[in-house]
Enzyme design. Structure first.
Site, PDB file in Angstrom:
ATOM      1  N   LYS A  22       0.841  -1.216   0.000  1.00 18.88           N
ATOM      2  CA  LYS A  22       0.000   0.000   0.000  1.00 18.88           C
ATOM      3  C   LYS A  22       0.864   1.249   0.000  1.00 18.88           C
ATOM      4  CE  LYS A  22      -1.660   1.626   4.018  1.00 18.88           C
ATOM      5  NZ  LYS A  22      -1.398   3.045   4.350  1.00 18.88           N
ATOM      6  N   ASN A  23       1.898   1.263   0.842  1.00 15.85           N
ATOM      7  CA  ASN A  23       2.667   2.502   1.009  1.00 15.85           C
ATOM      8  C   ASN A  23       3.633   2.759  -0.130  1.00 15.85           C
ATOM      9  OD1 ASN A  23       1.170   2.977   3.242  1.00 15.85           O
ATOM     10  ND2 ASN A  23       2.728   2.307   4.710  1.00 15.85           N
ATOM     11  N   ARG A  93      -3.976  10.964   4.115  1.00 15.43           N
ATOM     12  CA  ARG A  93      -2.911  11.963   4.204  1.00 15.43           C
ATOM     13  C   ARG A  93      -1.980  11.860   2.995  1.00 15.43           C
ATOM     14  NH1 ARG A  93      -1.014  13.822   8.518  1.00 15.43           N
ATOM     15  NH2 ARG A  93       1.118  13.481   7.856  1.00 15.43           N
ATOM     16  N   CYS A 117      -3.350  12.706  12.964  1.00 14.78           N
ATOM     17  CA  CYS A 117      -4.287  11.576  12.869  1.00 14.78           C
ATOM     18  C   CYS A 117      -4.215  10.815  14.188  1.00 14.78           C
ATOM     19  CB  CYS A 117      -3.955  10.706  11.673  1.00 14.78           C
ATOM     20  SG  CYS A 117      -2.557   9.680  11.982  1.00 14.78           S
ATOM     21  N   ARG A 122       2.006  14.306  13.311  1.00 17.02           N
ATOM     22  CA  ARG A 122       2.448  14.089  11.926  1.00 17.02           C
ATOM     23  C   ARG A 122       2.658  15.393  11.151  1.00 17.02           C
ATOM     24  NH1 ARG A 122      -0.444   8.783   9.739  1.00 17.02           N
ATOM     25  NH2 ARG A 122       1.474   8.653   8.545  1.00 17.02           N
ATOM     26  N   PRO A 123       3.599  16.174  11.569  1.00 17.33           N
ATOM     27  CA  PRO A 123       3.902  17.433  10.868  1.00 17.33           C
ATOM     28  C   PRO A 123       4.430  17.156   9.455  1.00 17.33           C
ATOM     29  CG  PRO A 123       5.609  16.928  12.461  1.00 17.33           C
ATOM     30  CD  PRO A 123       4.526  15.912  12.675  1.00 17.33           C
ATOM     31  N   ILE A 124       4.441  18.191   8.609  1.00 19.41           N
ATOM     32  CA  ILE A 124       5.001  18.009   7.257  1.00 19.41           C
ATOM     33  C   ILE A 124       6.075  19.056   6.969  1.00 19.41           C
ATOM     34  CG2 ILE A 124       2.925  16.927   6.290  1.00 19.41           C
ATOM     35  CD1 ILE A 124       2.349  19.683   4.970  1.00 19.41           C
ATOM     36  N   ASP A 125       6.693  19.551   8.045  1.00 15.31           N
ATOM     37  CA  ASP A 125       7.719  20.595   7.878  1.00 15.31           C
ATOM     38  C   ASP A 125       8.875  20.152   6.979  1.00 15.31           C
ATOM     39  OD1 ASP A 125       8.061  18.889  10.300  1.00 15.31           O
ATOM     40  OD2 ASP A 125      10.042  19.818  10.285  1.00 15.31           O
ATOM     41  N   GLN A 126       9.236  18.890   7.027  1.00 14.53           N
ATOM     42  CA  GLN A 126      10.364  18.424   6.202  1.00 14.53           C
ATOM     43  C   GLN A 126       9.996  18.378   4.719  1.00 14.53           C
ATOM     44  OE1 GLN A 126      13.581  17.641   7.683  1.00 14.53           O
ATOM     45  NE2 GLN A 126      12.447  18.901   9.150  1.00 14.53           N
ATOM     46  N   ASP A 305       4.883   0.228  12.054  1.00 11.39           N
ATOM     47  CA  ASP A 305       3.589  -0.297  11.595  1.00 11.39           C
ATOM     48  C   ASP A 305       3.355  -1.726  12.047  1.00 11.39           C
ATOM     49  OD1 ASP A 305       3.498   1.424   8.369  1.00 11.39           O
ATOM     50  OD2 ASP A 305       3.168   2.079  10.426  1.00 11.39           O
ATOM     51  N   ILE A 327       8.796   6.295  16.911  1.00  9.43           N
ATOM     52  CA  ILE A 327       8.480   7.078  15.710  1.00  9.43           C
ATOM     53  C   ILE A 327       7.284   8.003  15.931  1.00  9.43           C
ATOM     54  CG2 ILE A 327       7.886   6.926  13.254  1.00  9.43           C
ATOM     55  CD1 ILE A 327      10.588   5.642  13.783  1.00  9.43           C
ATOM     56  N   ARG A 397      -8.574   0.155   5.092  1.00 10.97           N
ATOM     57  CA  ARG A 397      -7.716   1.110   4.371  1.00 10.97           C
ATOM     58  C   ARG A 397      -6.469   0.405   3.840  1.00 10.97           C
ATOM     59  NH1 ARG A 397      -6.105   6.262   7.634  1.00 10.97           N
ATOM     60  NH2 ARG A 397      -4.800   6.315   5.784  1.00 10.97           N
TER      61      ARG A 397
HETATM   62  C1  EPZ Z   1       4.668   6.562   6.391  1.00 11.01           C
HETATM   63  O1  EPZ Z   1       4.031   7.649   7.034  1.00 11.01           O
HETATM   64  C2  EPZ Z   1       3.641   5.456   6.336  1.00 11.01           C
HETATM   65  N1  EPZ Z   1       2.490   5.904   5.546  1.00 11.01           N
HETATM   66  C3  EPZ Z   1       3.200   5.085   7.745  1.00 11.01           C
HETATM   67  O2  EPZ Z   1       2.333   3.962   7.640  1.00 11.01           O
HETATM   68  C4  EPZ Z   1       4.428   4.656   8.549  1.00 11.01           C
HETATM   69  O3  EPZ Z   1       4.025   4.415   9.879  1.00 11.01           O
HETATM   70  C5  EPZ Z   1       5.480   5.771   8.516  1.00 11.01           C
HETATM   71  O4  EPZ Z   1       5.791   6.093   7.145  1.00 11.01           O
HETATM   72  C6  EPZ Z   1       6.771   5.352   9.191  1.00 11.01           C
HETATM   73  O5  EPZ Z   1       7.286   4.204   8.559  1.00 11.01           O
HETATM   74  C7  EPZ Z   1       2.596   5.899   4.214  1.00 11.01           C
HETATM   75  O6  EPZ Z   1       3.611   5.520   3.653  1.00 11.01           O
HETATM   76  C8  EPZ Z   1       1.383   6.331   3.449  1.00 11.01           C
HETATM   77  P1  EPZ Z   1       7.184   9.632   8.368  1.00 11.01           P
HETATM   78  P2  EPZ Z   1       4.757   9.098   7.016  1.00 11.01           P
HETATM   79  O7  EPZ Z   1       7.159  10.891   7.602  1.00 11.01           O
HETATM   80  O8  EPZ Z   1       5.500   9.245   5.749  1.00 11.01           O
HETATM   81  C9  EPZ Z   1       8.084  12.893  11.699  1.00 11.01           C
HETATM   82  C10 EPZ Z   1       0.376   2.743   7.791  1.00 11.01           C
HETATM   83  O9  EPZ Z   1      -0.032   2.134   8.782  1.00 11.01           O
HETATM   84  N2  EPZ Z   1       7.973  13.892  10.617  1.00 11.01           N
HETATM   85  O10 EPZ Z   1       8.228   8.597   8.059  1.00 11.01           O
HETATM   86  O11 EPZ Z   1       3.756  10.133   7.370  1.00 11.01           O
HETATM   87  C11 EPZ Z   1       6.748  12.228  12.035  1.00 11.01           C
HETATM   88  O12 EPZ Z   1       6.044  13.014  12.973  1.00 11.01           O
HETATM   89  C12 EPZ Z   1       0.959   4.124   7.973  1.00 11.01           C
HETATM   90  O13 EPZ Z   1       0.408   2.269   6.623  1.00 11.01           O
HETATM   91  C13 EPZ Z   1       8.320  15.220  10.883  1.00 11.01           C
HETATM   92  O14 EPZ Z   1       8.695  15.570  11.996  1.00 11.01           O
HETATM   93  O15 EPZ Z   1       5.766   8.922   8.226  1.00 11.01           O
HETATM   94  C14 EPZ Z   1       7.176  10.908  12.620  1.00 11.01           C
HETATM   95  O16 EPZ Z   1       7.516  11.095  13.983  1.00 11.01           O
HETATM   96  C15 EPZ Z   1       0.732   4.671   9.376  1.00 11.01           C
HETATM   97  N3  EPZ Z   1       8.237  16.122   9.875  1.00 11.01           N
HETATM   98  C16 EPZ Z   1       8.457  10.565  11.851  1.00 11.01           C
HETATM   99  O17 EPZ Z   1       8.880  11.791  11.240  1.00 11.01           O
HETATM  100  C17 EPZ Z   1       7.829  15.778   8.617  1.00 11.01           C
HETATM  101  O18 EPZ Z   1       7.795  16.660   7.731  1.00 11.01           O
HETATM  102  C18 EPZ Z   1       8.261   9.525  10.747  1.00 11.01           C
HETATM  103  O19 EPZ Z   1       7.204   9.974   9.930  1.00 11.01           O
HETATM  104  C19 EPZ Z   1       7.486  14.428   8.361  1.00 11.01           C
HETATM  105  C20 EPZ Z   1       7.564  13.505   9.376  1.00 11.01           C
END
Ligand code: EPZ
Length: 430
Positions: A22-23, A93, A117, A122-126, A305, A327, A397
Site C-alpha cells: 500500500k505505502n 494523508r 491523525c 504528523r507534521p510536514i515541515d520536512q 507499523d 516514531i 484502508r
Molecule cells: C509513512 O508515514 C507510512 N504511511 C506510515 O504507515 C508509517 O508508519 C510511517 O511512514 C513510518 O514508517 C505511508 O507511507 C502512506 P514519516 P509518514 O514521515 O510518511 C516525523 C500505515 O499504517 N515527521 O516517516 O507520514 C513524524 O512526525 C501508515 O500504513 C516530521 O517531523 O511517516 C514521525 O515522527 C501509518 N516532519 C516521523 O517523522 C515531517 O515533515 C516519521 O514519519 C514528516 C515527518
C-alpha cells in the site's frame, strides 16, 4: 455499521498470498501523473487508500482505467487542475504526494493541509523544507499548501528527521528539477526504493535509494512504463504474527524475505520457527511464546507499523516484555481495548510494559487506527469466545480481503452489518 465478528481459538494453518505494498502504491500512483504517456501499474492492492488516491487523481483530469482488480492504466496527458482539495486529504494523508508530483511536472501544486491523525501530530515541515530548497515558493494559508516555482533547481537537502513521506515527496519534485539533488538522512524503507525504481523505469535518474543518501539528476521529462509493485511488508508481517499468536503454521507467499528480516528476527527470539524460501516464508509457533524487548525504528529496524501486532502477541507470551515506540507519539491507543480482553499492559510515555497473561476473553472493541485495528483482530483470533470489532473502515484502508484470507487459514471471522448477521454467525460457529 459494518463490523468484524470473530470466534477465537483456531490456530491458523495453510497458505496466504500477500498483495502489493500500500505505502509503495500511494507514492507510485502519485508519480504516475508525471508523464503524458500511459503508465500501467500492476500488483496494485485493492484497498481504500489506493481507491481514494485514484479518485483524487481523477478529480484533476487524470484518466485511470482499471484493467483488472490489481492493474490500472493511468493517463495524465490532460490534467487540467493542480489543486487536490480537502475531501481527499481528510480521507488519506498520502494525497500530499500529489504536491511533489504536480510541482515536479507543472511547477505548481495546491493540496489541502493534512491534519494530525490517530497516531500522532504528523507534521510536514520536512516536506515543505525540501520543496523550498528546490526553489519553490511554498505558502500555507486557508488550510491549503501551495507550492509554485518558475523552475525547480537541484539542491543538497539534509533531512532533520528520517521521514518516509518527505523523502518520497522531495524525490518526486527533484526528478524533474534542473540539476542535481542530494537527499541526506533519507528514509530507506522498501517502499521508498520501489518509488525510486518506478521513477527510474519512467526515465528518471535516481541513485542510492535504500541508503541514507539519495542522488537525483533532474531530467527534462518522463515517459510511460509498466511496473509491478513490491509485496506489502506490513501485510506480510501482520500474517506472520497472526500465525504466531494463534500457535499456527502458515506459509506466507509472495514476499521479499529481506524486507521482513527484523520481523523474522523478533519472532525467532520469542520462540517461533521460521523457514525462508525465495519468495515465501513459513511461520510456525508450536508452543507458548516467550517475552522480549523491542523498539520501533526506521528501516531496517523493527517497523512502527508492526508495533501493535508484536505488543498484542507479547501480551500472551511468558514473562515481561517492553515495547518502545520511537516514531509516533500516540501509537498505544489500542492498549485500552486489549485491557478489556484481559491484557496486562501499562503504558508510560512511549513505552508499554507488558506482563504476559495466559489468555484473552472475547469482547466488543473498536479499531483506533489501521495497524492497531489489525492487531485487535489478532487478539480476537486467539481470545476465548466471540469478539465484535467496530470501525473496521480503518482496517480496510490497508488490508485487502482480510476476513477472507483469515477464513482460508481456518479462522472464524465474518464482516457483519446487522444484529441478525451476528446471530447467524453465532448459530453457525456454535
Ligand atoms: C509513512 O508515514 C507510512 N504511511 C506510515 O504507515 C508509517 O508508519 C510511517 O511512514 C513510518 O514508517 C505511508 O507511507 C502512506 P514519516 P509518514 O514521515 O510518511 C516525523 C500505515 O499504517 N515527521 O516517516 O507520514 C513524524 O512526525 C501508515 O500504513 C516530521 O517531523 O511517516 C514521525 O515522527 C501509518 N516532519 C516521523 O517523522 C515531517 O515533515 C516519521 O514519519 C514528516 C515527518
Amino acid at each position: 455499521m459494518e463490523q468484524y465478528i470473530i470466534k477465537g481459538g483456531s490456530p491458523l494453518v495453510g497458505e496466504v498470498e500477500i498483495g502489493g505494498a500500500k505505502n509503495a502504491a500511494l507514492g507510485i500512483l502519485a508519480a504516475s501523473v508525471m508523464t503524458t504517456e500511459p503508465v500501467i501499474i500492476e500488483n496494485l492492492p485493492d484497498v481504500r487508500d489506493t481507491a481514494v488516491l485514484i479518485q483524487a487523481m481523477e478529480s484533476i483530469g487524470t484518466v485511470v482505467e482499471r484493467l483488472d482488480r490489481h492493474t490500472v492504466r493511468v493517463n495524465a496527458a490532460n490534467i487540467s487542475d493542480f489543486t487536490i482539495d480537502d475531501g481527499y486529504i481528510k480521507k488519506i494523508r498520502a494525497s500530499y504526494y500529489m504536491l511533489g508530483s504536480l510541482l515536479g511536472r507543472f511547477k505548481t501544486a495546491e493540496v489541502a493541509l493534512p491534519g494530525g491523525c490517530n497516531i500522532g501530530s504528523r507534521p510536514i515541515d520536512q516536506h515543505l523544507k525540501g520543496f523550498r530548497a528546490l526553489g519553490a515558493k511554498v505558502e500555507v494559508s486557508r488550510g491549503m499548501i501551495s507550492a509554485k516555482s518558475e523552475n525547480l533547481s537541484g539542491s543538497h537537502i539534509y533531512m532533520d528527521v528520517v521521514t518516509v513521506g518527505a523523502t518520497i515527496n522531495i524525490m518526486l519534485a527533484a526528478t524533474l528539477a534542473t540539476g542535481k539533488t542530494i537527499i541526506e538522512n533519507a528514509a530507506k524503507e522498501p517502499h521508498v526504493v520501489d518509488v525510486a525504481n518506478f521513477l527510474n523505469s519512467m526515465g528518471a535518474s535516481i541513485k542510492g535509494a535504500g541508503t541514507d543518501v539519495i542522488r537525483i539528476k533532474g531530467v527534462e521529462r518522463l515517459h510511460g512504463t509498466t511496473y509491478s509493485i513490491i509485496p506489502d511488508q506490513i501485510e506480510a508481517g501482520t500474517f506472520m504474527f497472526a500465525a504466531a499468536i494463534t500457535k499456527g503454521d502458515v506459509m506466507i507467499k509472495n514476499v521479499i524475505p529481506k524486507h521482513l528480516e527484523s520481523i523474522s528476527a523478533k519472532l525467532i527470539e520469542i520462540g517461533c520457527e521460521i523457514e525462508e524460501f525465495d519468495d515465501c516464508l513459513r511461520v510456525a509457533a508450536p508452543r507458548r511464546l516467550s517475552n522480549t524487548h523491542v523498539k520501533t525504528l526506521p528501516y531496517p529496524g523493527f517497523p512502527t507499523d508492526m508495533q501493535p501486532q508484536i505488543a498484542t502477541t507479547l501480551a500472551l507470551s511468558e514473562g515481561t516484555s517492553i515495547v518502545t515506540e520511537s516514531i509516533f507519539e500516540n501509537r498505544f491507543k489500542y492498549v485500552g481495548e486489549l485491557q478489556r480482553m484481559g491484557a496486562n499492559i501499562k503504558v508510560e510515555g512511549n513505552t508499554a510494559i507488558i506482563e504476559g497473561v495466559d489468555s484473552f476473553t472475547g469482547a466488543s472493541i473498536s479499531a483506533p487506527d489501521l495497524r492497531a485495528g489489525a492487531a485487535l483482530v489478532l487478539a480476537a483470533l486467539v481470545a476465548d469466545g466471540i469478539s465484535v470489532i467496530d470501525d473496521i473502515k480503518y482496517i480496510e484502508r490497508g488490508y485487502e480481503d482480510f476476513p477472507e484470507k483469515l477464513t482460508a487459514l481456518g479462522a472464524f471471522i465474518e464482516k457483519v452489518e446487522t444484529e441478525r448477521d451476528i446471530q447467524k454467525f453465532k448459530l453457525k460457529v456454535g
